[in-house]
Design an enzyme around this catalytic site. Structure first.
Site, mmCIF file in Angstrom:
data_model
loop_
_atom_site.group_PDB
_atom_site.id
_atom_site.type_symbol
_atom_site.label_atom_id
_atom_site.label_comp_id
_atom_site.label_asym_id
_atom_site.label_seq_id
_atom_site.Cartn_x
_atom_site.Cartn_y
_atom_site.Cartn_z
ATOM 1 N N GLU A 49 0.854 -1.181 0.000
ATOM 2 C CA GLU A 49 0.000 0.000 0.000
ATOM 3 C C GLU A 49 0.894 1.237 0.000
ATOM 4 O OE1 GLU A 49 -3.476 2.132 2.718
ATOM 5 O OE2 GLU A 49 -2.810 0.093 3.222
ATOM 6 N N ASP A 60 -5.523 9.258 9.463
ATOM 7 C CA ASP A 60 -4.202 8.854 9.927
ATOM 8 C C ASP A 60 -3.850 9.396 11.300
ATOM 9 O OD1 ASP A 60 -3.502 7.371 7.617
ATOM 10 O OD2 ASP A 60 -3.174 9.252 6.538
ATOM 11 N N TYR A 174 -11.343 -3.938 3.220
ATOM 12 C CA TYR A 174 -10.435 -3.414 4.232
ATOM 13 C C TYR A 174 -11.218 -3.272 5.528
ATOM 14 C CZ TYR A 174 -6.544 -0.464 5.946
ATOM 15 O OH TYR A 174 -5.468 0.048 6.635
#
Length: 263
Positions: A49, A60, A174
């Site tokens: 990734e 994040d 995911y």
């Protein structure tokens, strides 16, 4: 079966779980991108990734955010990353999955972005700030170029939404393992086993676990629940510190998880 899904299925056939490391492209300068990808490939990862630095990385945590800031300070952009990948495309033998936010893609232009992804050997795309309901524009433009749109599913998604996400996702689903942003965790929720059981029952493609996984032990435990793992912050830290042995230990933990999980 797409290239990305095929790579994960082949790992499964070999008796292992998929291992997908996340890297921040340009952390340390774009000169680091080629040696990093080739080294991870040599370690036996399933796919890679490739994160694109962005000024507002809402998904994040501090580790990846700081890596992005270092890359931005080096002048790294989405266009430069894809051009760099294209320069050594023939040496890349694992699928690349670009992780970016929608604004850089929109600025690039969807069609031009798709063509640049093909030139760079990109097989998948993760855009965490584009929800399922708005993701059709990505699939419509990128699918004809052989690029999967990977969807994220959270711990709080109800069963009917899980089913819709699983049906729409490509390459793999995911599965986010924590309620929050990326970053190493010391523990996870107690009901993950039931959550992943529902996910895998709903999905006809592999389900990979990501967010918070940072130790070999966690690779084993999360791999036992899923078809593989995505490791981000721990990889970014190890690369920044030059401790490749820590990455090798994480990759090694994904080998033979089928056997370990039956003990």
């Amino acid at each position: 079966m797409t290239t990305l899904q095929q790579a994960i299925e082949q790992t499964k056939i070999a008796g292992n779980k998929a291992f997908v490391p996340y890297i921040m492209a340009g952390d340390g300068g774009l000169k680091t991108l080629k040696p990093t990808i080739l080294k991870l490939q040599q370690m036996g990862v399933t796919a890679i990734e490739v994160g694109i630095p962005f000024t507002d990385p809402v998904a994040d945590g501090p580790t990846i955010e700081q890596a992005g800031e270092r890359a931005l300070a080096e002048g790294v952009t989405l266009r430069k990353v894809l051009e760099n990948l294209a320069s050594f495309k023939e040496e890349i033998h694992v699928p690349l999955v670009v992780m970016t936010y929608f604004n850089p893609v929109l600025t690039f232009g969807l069609e031009a972005f798709a063509k640049a992804c093909v030139a760079g050997g990109v097989k998948g795309l993760i855009v965490p700030d584009v929800p399922l309901e708005e993701s059709a524009v990505l699939r419509t433009t990128l699918n004809p170029y052989g690029i999967d749109i990977v969807q994220l599913v959270s711990l709080t998604s109800p069963p009917e939404r899980i089913a819709r996400i699983a049906a729409a996702s490509q390459g793999f689903v995911y599965a986010i393992t924590v309620n929050g942003i990326t970053g190493a965790r010391t523990s996870f929720a107690n009901d993950l086993q039931d959550h992943f059981a529902r996910l895998r029952e709903a999905s006809q493609i592999p389900v990979l676990a990501g967010f918070g996984i940072s130790t070999p032990e966690q690779v084993v435990s999360m791999g036992a629940l899923s078809d593989g793992v995505i490791v981000g912050s721990a990889i970014v830290t190890a690369l920044h510190d030059g401790k490749l042995e820590k990455i090798e230990a994480l990759v090694s933990a994904s080998k033979g998880v089928f056997q370990k999980s039956t003990l």
